[in-house]
Enzyme design. Structure first.
Site, short mmCIF file in Angstrom:
data_model
loop_
_atom_site.label_atom_id
_atom_site.label_comp_id
_atom_site.label_asym_id
_atom_site.label_seq_id
_atom_site.Cartn_x
_atom_site.Cartn_y
_atom_site.Cartn_z
CB SER A 15 -0.92 0.02 1.22
OG SER A 15 -1.65 1.23 1.27
CG LEU A 16 1.88 3.19 -3.37
CD1 LEU A 16 1.59 3.68 -4.79
CD2 LEU A 16 3.37 3.24 -3.09
CE LYS A 66 -11.75 -0.54 -1.97
NZ LYS A 66 -11.66 0.15 -3.25
CG ASN A 87 -12.96 4.33 -0.34
OD1 ASN A 87 -13.91 5.04 0.05
ND2 ASN A 87 -11.95 4.84 -1.03
CB ALA A 131 -13.51 -0.24 -10.19
#
Length: 277
Positions: A15-16, A66, A87, A131
């Protein structure tokens, strides 16, 4: 007392989000820390209870939690309920409130590169998964009136369209029909994982002749430029990869938690550098 934020998911080591949010906290002088928490699916309920008990101020939620997290929250924002996924969670007045910033973040990132209001544009979404649902619902909420959806399974696209209660002109198309009609759209949005590393030669649709000034967007950011975007660029389109969506959804979550909007460009450049761009 230092406030604690984080992201929960599995896997989570890549994860960023910690990099992006901790830099924003430091840049804005906020005494807070953002941490990545590895949470197994069977431990999600216990993890949410623990985060609440520990007074964690807010969390992001990523794969695979989610949808599952929704049953453990005290309240869910109407748009997140419509999307069917959360989210972002805000710990407010002792309650955990769920939101979805994926779609809104995407819409804001798209508006940032568009010369005209999005509601005037005719759009085509490729895919019909989670998405796509987040983006579709958020585009409708933003006032876009013409949004078609193309998918390998047309029935899935029809079901997504039917789930919207708003007044919007939408058609479900096969990918073949969408390929033939691509010149009719102002914006094409690729929402699937097709073309993601390591399958970089794959594309959901062959790009042919596009409308002049068309925007072509792909929510993938590894690679930076998918074959889909590469072909669109060669056809003269304005192209956008998934980094913008990732940064904007994170920035919106940050604003919900702190009441302050971080520097979007600073966030974006940080992510690009980390990814080796």
């Amino acid at each position: 007392m230092k406030q604690l934020y984080g992201v929960i998911g599995n896997p989570i080591g890549h994860s960023l989000s910690p990099l992006m949010h901790n830099d924003a906290f430091e840049h804005l002088g906020i005494d807070a820390h953002y941490h990545a928490f590895l949470v197994e699916e069977e431990m999600l309920g216990e993890a949410v209870k623990g985060l609440k008990a520990l007074g964690v101020s807010g969390i992001n939620v990523t794969t695979p939690h989610k949808v599952a997290i929704m049953k453990y929250l005290d309240e869910i924002d109407p748009l997140a309920k419509q999307i069917g996924a959360v989210n972002t969670v805000v710990h407010r007045n002792g309650k955990l409130v769920g939101y979805n910033t994926d779609g809104i973040g995407y819409v804001r990132s798209l508006q940032a590169i568009s010369k005209e209001p999005l509601r005037h544009k005719r759009m085509l979404l490729l895919g019909a998964g989670g998405a796509c649902r987040a983006i579709y619902c958020s585009l409708v909420a933003a006032g876009v009136k013409e949004i078609d959806i193309a998918n390998r399974t047309v029935e899935t696209a029809k079901q997504l369209i039917a789930s919207s209660k708003e007044r919007v002109v939408s058609k479900a198309l096969s990918l073949e029909k969408a390929t033939e009609a691509q010149e009719n759209y102002d914006v094409l949005i690729q929402t699937t994982t097709i073309g993601m590393h390591p399958h970089v030669q794959h594309t959901p649709m062959q790009i042919g002749s596009l409308k002049q000034g068309a925007i072509v967007s792909d929510i993938i950011y590894n690679p930076f430029e998918t074959k889909f975007l590469h072909d669109a660029k060669l056809s003269g389109a304005i192209v956008q990869n998934g980094i913008d969506m990732f940064v904007y959804q994170g920035a919106l979550a940050f604003e919900m938690w702190t009441g302050m909007m971080p520097d979007i460009n600073r966030m974006k450049q940080l992510v690009i550098r980390k990814l080796g761009g």
